[in-house]
Design a protein around this motif. Structure first.
Motif, mmCIF file in Angstrom:
data_model
loop_
_atom_site.group_PDB
_atom_site.id
_atom_site.type_symbol
_atom_site.label_atom_id
_atom_site.label_comp_id
_atom_site.label_asym_id
_atom_site.label_seq_id
_atom_site.Cartn_x
_atom_site.Cartn_y
_atom_site.Cartn_z
ATOM 1 N N ASP A 91 1.046 -1.050 -0.098
ATOM 2 C CA ASP A 91 0.047 -0.161 0.027
ATOM 3 C C ASP A 91 0.880 1.298 0.043
ATOM 4 N N PRO A 92 1.024 1.895 -1.099
ATOM 5 C CA PRO A 92 1.912 2.951 -1.175
ATOM 6 C C PRO A 92 1.542 3.973 -0.191
ATOM 7 N N LYS A 93 0.561 4.071 0.401
ATOM 8 C CA LYS A 93 0.332 4.998 1.632
ATOM 9 C C LYS A 93 0.853 4.580 3.219
ATOM 10 N N PHE A 123 6.969 -1.965 -8.487
ATOM 11 C CA PHE A 123 5.316 -2.049 -8.313
ATOM 12 C C PHE A 123 4.506 -1.330 -9.214
ATOM 13 N N TYR A 124 3.474 -1.906 -9.277
ATOM 14 C CA TYR A 124 2.257 -1.095 -9.846
ATOM 15 C C TYR A 124 1.429 -0.698 -8.928
ATOM 16 N N LEU A 125 1.764 0.716 -8.629
ATOM 17 C CA LEU A 125 1.171 1.130 -7.385
ATOM 18 C C LEU A 125 -0.421 1.462 -7.413
ATOM 19 N N VAL A 156 -4.317 6.719 -7.784
ATOM 20 C CA VAL A 156 -5.054 7.259 -8.521
ATOM 21 C C VAL A 156 -5.866 6.082 -9.098
ATOM 22 N N PRO A 157 -6.640 5.570 -8.335
ATOM 23 C CA PRO A 157 -7.288 4.228 -8.552
ATOM 24 C C PRO A 157 -7.944 3.885 -9.854
ATOM 25 N N PRO A 199 13.447 0.530 -7.691
ATOM 26 C CA PRO A 199 12.967 1.831 -8.486
ATOM 27 C C PRO A 199 12.113 1.762 -9.552
ATOM 28 N N GLU A 200 11.693 0.643 -10.272
ATOM 29 C CA GLU A 200 10.805 0.622 -11.423
ATOM 30 C C GLU A 200 9.285 0.485 -10.952
ATOM 31 N N ASN A 201 8.969 1.520 -10.427
ATOM 32 C CA ASN A 201 7.487 1.952 -9.872
ATOM 33 C C ASN A 201 6.749 2.680 -10.982
ATOM 34 N N PHE A 202 5.399 2.220 -10.806
ATOM 35 C CA PHE A 202 4.492 2.687 -11.890
ATOM 36 C C PHE A 202 3.115 3.056 -11.259
ATOM 37 N N LEU A 203 2.499 3.985 -11.827
ATOM 38 C CA LEU A 203 1.179 4.272 -11.217
ATOM 39 C C LEU A 203 0.470 3.748 -11.947
#
Length: 185
Positions: A19-21, A40-42, A46-47, A74-78
């Motif tokens: 959970d990025p939060k 991660f795919y976060l 912005v769900p 480092p390979e994180n995506f929204l």
């Protein structure tokens, strides 16, 4: 419009698990690195395409990226999904979607995320989602919206990567009665 990315080697990107939060801690980041995860795919920032990035999402994404990048993840995506039905023939609704993607791309760029992962699986009842599939003009409406979204993302995140998660193809096959194994991507 978009170029295919040149990848230095395989990456392990997790669809879920954090959970990025709440999970922007060095211990959690080191744990995922120890498992060989590259990013991660976060979800939840912005769900969905009907949600807009707010200041809380920006701060959560910034904290997450800073901590995880420092730990070697480092390979994180929204990740943005299609959680609600959309009326593609409604110009105001389409404008809102474009604005939301522009803001999401700006968020990704501002905090150093690698890009946006667009989860195309409709998480609504597929009969509701596909109900207007045969409407005259729908294909043109969908194509137009997709082009506008693509331009908005590119304008804000020109060096970012756009990942498409196309589970919708499996669902479309089932809706149309196609049998056999689906290709998973």
């Amino acid at each position: 419009m978009f170029r295919l990315a040149r990848i230095r080697g395989p990456r392990i990107l997790m669809f879920d698990g954090v959970d990025p939060k709440k999970d922007a801690t060095p211990d959690k980041a080191r744990y995922w690195k120890s498992l060989g995860v590259d990013g991660f795919y976060l979800n939840g920032l912005v769900p969905a395409w009907n949600n807009s990035a707010d200041s809380a999402a920006v701060e959560a994404a910034r904290a997450f990226q800073r901590v995880y990048e420092a730990a070697g993840v480092p390979e994180n995506f929204l990740k943005i999904a299609i959680y609600v039905p959309h009326d593609f023939s409604d110009p105001r609704a389409n404008d809102r979607v474009v604005i939301n993607f522009r803001r999401a791309a700006a968020l990704a760029r501002a905090v150093g995320l690698r890009g946006i992962a667009l989860d195309l699986e409709p998480y609504v009842d597929h009969n509701t989602f596909w109900a207007e599939a045969g409407r005259p003009g729908r294909a043109a409406d969908v194509t137009s919206l997709g082009e506008r979204v693509g331009r908005a993302i590119r304008a804000e995140l020109p060096k970012g990567t756009l990942v498409l998660l196309p589970e919708t193809l499996d669902r479309a096959d089932r809706q149309q009665g196609v049998t056999g194994e689906s290709v998973q991507s």
